[in-house]
Structures are given as structure tokens and as C-alpha cells.
Motif scaffolding. Structure first.
Motif, PDB file in Angstrom:
ATOM      1  N   LYS A 183       0.861  -1.182   0.000  1.00 38.82           N
ATOM      2  CA  LYS A 183       0.000   0.000   0.000  1.00 38.82           C
ATOM      3  C   LYS A 183       0.902   1.238   0.000  1.00 38.82           C
ATOM      4  N   ILE A 184       0.963   1.912  -1.142  1.00 35.39           N
ATOM      5  CA  ILE A 184       1.874   3.044  -1.340  1.00 35.39           C
ATOM      6  C   ILE A 184       1.091   4.337  -1.183  1.00 35.39           C
ATOM      7  N   PRO A 185       1.407   5.167  -0.183  1.00 37.19           N
ATOM      8  CA  PRO A 185       0.707   6.463  -0.034  1.00 37.19           C
ATOM      9  C   PRO A 185       1.072   7.402  -1.184  1.00 37.19           C
ATOM     10  N   LEU A 186       0.099   8.178  -1.614  1.00 39.45           N
ATOM     11  CA  LEU A 186       0.273   9.123  -2.712  1.00 39.45           C
ATOM     12  C   LEU A 186      -0.017  10.537  -2.223  1.00 39.45           C
ATOM     13  N   GLN A 187       0.715  11.490  -2.772  1.00 41.52           N
ATOM     14  CA  GLN A 187       0.525  12.899  -2.417  1.00 41.52           C
ATOM     15  C   GLN A 187       0.555  13.744  -3.677  1.00 41.52           C
ATOM     16  N   ASN A 188      -0.225  14.823  -3.635  1.00 46.12           N
ATOM     17  CA  ASN A 188      -0.272  15.798  -4.734  1.00 46.12           C
ATOM     18  C   ASN A 188      -0.575  15.123  -6.067  1.00 46.12           C
ATOM     19  N   GLN A 189      -1.543  14.227  -6.045  1.00 49.18           N
ATOM     20  CA  GLN A 189      -1.939  13.524  -7.257  1.00 49.18           C
ATOM     21  C   GLN A 189      -3.042  14.286  -7.993  1.00 49.18           C
ATOM     22  N   GLN A 190      -3.006  14.195  -9.302  1.00 47.43           N
ATOM     23  CA  GLN A 190      -4.045  14.820 -10.111  1.00 47.43           C
ATOM     24  C   GLN A 190      -5.309  13.978 -10.049  1.00 47.43           C
ATOM     25  N   GLY A 191      -6.436  14.634  -9.761  1.00 48.12           N
ATOM     26  CA  GLY A 191      -7.690  13.922  -9.610  1.00 48.12           C
ATOM     27  C   GLY A 191      -8.279  13.487 -10.942  1.00 48.12           C
ATOM     28  N   ILE A 192      -9.160  12.500 -10.881  1.00 51.17           N
ATOM     29  CA  ILE A 192      -9.906  12.014 -12.038  1.00 51.17           C
ATOM     30  C   ILE A 192     -11.308  12.589 -11.944  1.00 51.17           C
ATOM     31  N   ASN A 193     -11.669  13.450 -12.867  1.00 51.61           N
ATOM     32  CA  ASN A 193     -12.953  14.144 -12.840  1.00 51.61           C
ATOM     33  C   ASN A 193     -13.902  13.504 -13.847  1.00 51.61           C
ATOM     34  N   GLU A 194     -15.116  13.218 -13.379  1.00 53.25           N
ATOM     35  CA  GLU A 194     -16.161  12.644 -14.219  1.00 53.25           C
ATOM     36  C   GLU A 194     -17.407  13.519 -14.096  1.00 53.25           C
ATOM     37  N   SER A 195     -17.954  13.933 -15.227  1.00 51.87           N
ATOM     38  CA  SER A 195     -19.167  14.763 -15.249  1.00 51.87           C
ATOM     39  C   SER A 195     -20.366  13.885 -15.592  1.00 51.87           C
ATOM     40  N   MET A 196     -21.410  13.987 -14.770  1.00 52.60           N
ATOM     41  CA  MET A 196     -22.620  13.203 -14.982  1.00 52.60           C
ATOM     42  C   MET A 196     -23.835  14.069 -14.682  1.00 52.60           C
ATOM     43  N   ASP A 197     -24.938  13.759 -15.345  1.00 56.81           N
ATOM     44  CA  ASP A 197     -26.222  14.412 -15.079  1.00 56.81           C
ATOM     45  C   ASP A 197     -27.026  13.511 -14.151  1.00 56.81           C
ATOM     46  N   VAL A 198     -27.366  14.035 -12.985  1.00 59.88           N
ATOM     47  CA  VAL A 198     -28.116  13.275 -11.978  1.00 59.88           C
ATOM     48  C   VAL A 198     -29.585  13.655 -12.104  1.00 59.88           C
ATOM     49  N   GLY A 199     -30.414  12.640 -12.310  1.00 56.82           N
ATOM     50  CA  GLY A 199     -31.842  12.890 -12.476  1.00 56.82           C
ATOM     51  C   GLY A 199     -32.588  12.861 -11.153  1.00 56.82           C
ATOM     52  N   PHE A 200     -33.478  13.831 -10.966  1.00 56.45           N
ATOM     53  CA  PHE A 200     -34.306  13.916  -9.759  1.00 56.45           C
ATOM     54  C   PHE A 200     -35.791  13.814 -10.095  1.00 56.45           C
ATOM     55  N   SER A 201     -36.124  13.231 -11.227  1.00 63.86           N
ATOM     56  CA  SER A 201     -37.525  13.123 -11.636  1.00 63.86           C
ATOM     57  C   SER A 201     -37.813  11.694 -12.055  1.00 63.86           C
ATOM     58  N   ASP A 202     -39.107  11.367 -12.127  1.00 69.64           N
ATOM     59  CA  ASP A 202     -39.530  10.053 -12.578  1.00 69.64           C
ATOM     60  C   ASP A 202     -40.025  10.134 -14.014  1.00 69.64           C
ATOM     61  N   GLY A 203     -40.641   9.075 -14.468  1.00 67.91           N
ATOM     62  CA  GLY A 203     -41.109   9.045 -15.846  1.00 67.91           C
ATOM     63  C   GLY A 203     -42.203  10.052 -16.132  1.00 67.91           C
ATOM     64  N   SER A 204     -42.981  10.392 -15.132  1.00 67.46           N
ATOM     65  CA  SER A 204     -44.065  11.363 -15.345  1.00 67.46           C
ATOM     66  C   SER A 204     -43.583  12.801 -15.354  1.00 67.46           C
ATOM     67  N   GLY A 205     -42.328  13.039 -14.991  1.00 71.37           N
ATOM     68  CA  GLY A 205     -41.802  14.393 -14.960  1.00 71.37           C
ATOM     69  C   GLY A 205     -41.869  15.050 -13.599  1.00 71.37           C
ATOM     70  N   LYS A 206     -42.328  14.334 -12.584  1.00 74.51           N
ATOM     71  CA  LYS A 206     -42.397  14.901 -11.245  1.00 74.51           C
ATOM     72  C   LYS A 206     -41.002  14.959 -10.642  1.00 74.51           C
ATOM     73  N   ILE A 207     -40.656  16.081 -10.024  1.00 67.98           N
ATOM     74  CA  ILE A 207     -39.311  16.305  -9.476  1.00 67.98           C
ATOM     75  C   ILE A 207     -39.331  15.998  -7.986  1.00 67.98           C
ATOM     76  N   PHE A 208     -38.290  15.285  -7.538  1.00 66.31           N
ATOM     77  CA  PHE A 208     -38.145  14.914  -6.134  1.00 66.31           C
ATOM     78  C   PHE A 208     -36.853  15.514  -5.589  1.00 66.31           C
ATOM     79  N   ALA A 209     -36.769  15.609  -4.266  1.00 68.33           N
ATOM     80  CA  ALA A 209     -35.572  16.138  -3.613  1.00 68.33           C
ATOM     81  C   ALA A 209     -34.515  15.066  -3.400  1.00 68.33           C
ATOM     82  N   VAL A 210     -34.923  13.797  -3.368  1.00 67.74           N
ATOM     83  CA  VAL A 210     -34.004  12.681  -3.109  1.00 67.74           C
ATOM     84  C   VAL A 210     -34.049  11.747  -4.314  1.00 67.74           C
ATOM     85  N   THR A 211     -32.875  11.249  -4.703  1.00 69.23           N
ATOM     86  CA  THR A 211     -32.771  10.314  -5.813  1.00 69.23           C
ATOM     87  C   THR A 211     -31.701   9.278  -5.519  1.00 69.23           C
TER      88      THR A 211
END
Length: 308
Positions: free
Chosen positions: A130-158
Motif C-alpha cells: 500500500k503506497i501512499p500518494l501525495q499531490n496527485q491529479q484527480g480524475i474528474n467525471e461529469s454526470m447528469d443526476v436525475g431527480f424526476s420520474d417518468g411522469s416528470g415529477k421532481i423529487f428532492a431525493v434520488t
């Protein structure tokens, strides 16, 4: 008759009165000092409480401005399946979002790398480092998180499933995960630590690895050369046999040729320069002595005839 009281008793009474007076004056002084001490302590305590409340008040708005909602990961140590890991999340936006799909940025920063290596102490079974790492460049992933169902109703939790793949740069190890909204950079929940369990590629760190590989390569090269030689020998025998029979049929030997067609004999080599002369040039030197000898014999016979 009156009896005179001793003066000593009167003096003793005066001393007792003075002591009482001194005591009465001393008691208020001690009480005031105690009261002052209690007041100082209360004031100090009040100042400490006020400072703590001020720090808490300054910290709460800042945290509220930089973090919103909550993120809960069901399993923070997922196992690898077919070169990928699955993170099952429950995201609470903190209220109904204004859009059905919110773009979010998932930043993974590697902190510990799980290395599998072969060493001199363990040449057959790889060990885990187990090798500790410092000052490493992060891996960034962009995603769209959906907060609605099939009917189009929006919820606060998903509920949201995020897939991590090796072809995207992920390896077995430990990472720090931070989720932010792409629109304003507000962090969703707190920073979380995840561990990706799996087997990374084996690294050979043995000291004798070079000699072993060279020997194996030499053995393989020898085997390949032998195989090539065997393959080249098989068609060579077949091809050599066929032209030989054709040549024997097409070109008869010198013994089978008739006398007329036999090749002319080659004259033996003579001393000298070692070069071979043409037939006319070679016959001229031998013919001259014979002619001279014949002329001498004829001349001698003529002389004998004249004498007789």
C-alpha cells in the motif's frame, strides 16, 4: 464601703473591644476581595462564551454556502467485477431542484495505490504494498443526476449508480470523493473516502529476473531455429531428388556417348608460363626439328652416295 476594681480588667476589656473592631473592619475587606474574584471569573467565562459563539456563527454560514444536501454511499469498498466498480448513492438535494437533471462533477483523488509485486522473498506469490500518494491529479467525471420520474415529477431525493472503469484510469486503491454542482461549484455533502478492491497488474521486482528472462528467450530462440531447420530440410530433400533424375535422363555420361561425339582429349600441361596454346601454334615448334632432322639425314645420305 466600695471596693476598687482592678485596672487590669478594664484594660482587658478595652483590648477586647479593639480586637473586635479590627475584626469587624477586616471582614468586609476579605468579602470584597472574594466578590471581586468571582466577578473576574464570571467576566472571563462570559468572554470565552461570546468568542465561541462568534466563531460558531462565522463557521455556520461558510459551511452552508460551500455544502448543500447530503450524499450517502451504500458500500464504500466495492469489489471489482469485469474491470469496473459500482457505487450506489443516495443523493438528497436539500429541496426540490429547479431542473429534472442536475449536472454534477465527481472528483476522485487517489491517496493510496495497491501494488502487487514479486520480490526475492516472495518470488512466486505476489505481495500487496500500500503506497501512499501525495499531490496527485484527480480524475474528474461529469454526470447528469436525475431527480424526476417518468411522469416528470421532481423529487428532492434520488438514487444514483456511478460506474468506475479501469479504461478511465481507475485502479485498485483508495480515493477521496468530492461531488460538486457544475453550475455554481457548490459541494454536495461532505468529502468521502472510498476503497476500490481488486487485483492490479503484477510488477516483478526480483533481482534475478533478468537472467531468467534471457535464458527463457534463448531457449525459445533455439527451439524456433530447430523448427525452422526441420521445415527447411523437408522440402529440400524432395526438390533435390527430382532435378537429379531429370538431369540423368537429359544429359548422358561421357561413357555412353559414341566415339565421334566424345569430347577432344586435353593435352597435358607443359612447363613454362602455364598457358595453353592453340593446336596450330602448338604443332609448329615440334615440326621444325623434325624437318631439320630429315634434311640432315638426306644430306648425309647424299654425301655417302657421292663418296661411293
Amino acid at each position: 464601703m466600695r471596693t476598687a476594681r482592678p485596672r487590669t480588667g478594664h484594660l482587658s476589656q478595652l483590648g477586647a473591644r479593639r480586637q473586635r473592631a479590627e475584626r469587624s473592619h477586616a471582614r468586609p475587606a476579605h468579602a470584597g476581595a472574594a466578590r471581586r474574584l468571582d466577578g473576574g471569573r464570571r467576566l472571563l467565562l462570559a468572554r470565552i462564551v461570546a468568542a465561541a459563539l462568534a466563531l460558531l456563527g462565522a463557521w455556520l454560514p461558510a459551511s452552508a454556502a460551500h455544502a448543500a444536501g447530503t450524499v450517502i454511499i451504500a458500500d464504500r469498498s466495492p469489489k471489482e467485477e469485469n474491470g469496473r466498480w459500482k457505487l450506489k448513492m443516495t443523493i438528497n438535494y436539500g429541496g426540490a431542484p429547479h431542473l429534472a437533471h442536475i449536472p454534477m462533477l465527481f472528483a476522485f483523488t487517489p491517496t493510496v495505490h495497491y501494488e502487487r509485486a514479486l520480490t526475492d522473498q516472495s518470488p512466486e506469490k505476489p505481495i500487496l504494498n500500500k503506497i501512499p500518494l501525495q499531490n496527485q491529479q484527480g480524475i474528474n467525471e461529469s454526470m447528469d443526476v436525475g431527480f424526476s420520474d417518468g411522469s416528470g415529477k421532481i423529487f428532492a431525493v434520488t438514487k444514483f449508480d456511478f460506474i468506475l472503469r479501469r479504461d478511465r484510469g481507475f485502479e485498485a486503491g483508495e480515493y477521496d470523493l468530492v461531488i460538486k454542482r457544475a453550475s455554481d461549484g457548490v459541494q454536495m455533502g461532505q468529502k468521502q473516502k472510498i476503497t476500490l478492491q481488486g487485483d492490479n497488474e503484477i510488477i516483478d521486482r526480483r533481482a534475478i529476473v533478468f537472467s531468467g528472462e534471457k535464458k527463457k528467450k534463448d531457449d525459445k530462440a533455439d527451439k524456433a531455429d530447430k523448427a525452422d531447420a526441420e521445415k527447411s530440410d523437408e522440402p529440400a530433400d524432395e526438390t533435390e531428388g527430382e532435378p537429379a533424375s531429370d538431369a540423368a535422363d537429359a544429359e548422358p555420361s561421357s561413357a555412353e556417348l559414341p566415339p565421334d561425339e566424345a569430347p577432344p582429349p586435353v593435352s597435358p600441361k607443359q612447363g613454362g608460363c602455364g598457358c595453353r596454346l592453340a593446336p596450330d601454334e602448338a604443332a609448329a615448334p615440334f615440326a621444325l626439328p623434325l624437318v631439320a632432322l630429315g634434311a640432315a639425314v638426306a644430306l648425309a645420305r647424299r654425301r655417302r652416295g657421292r663418296r661411293n
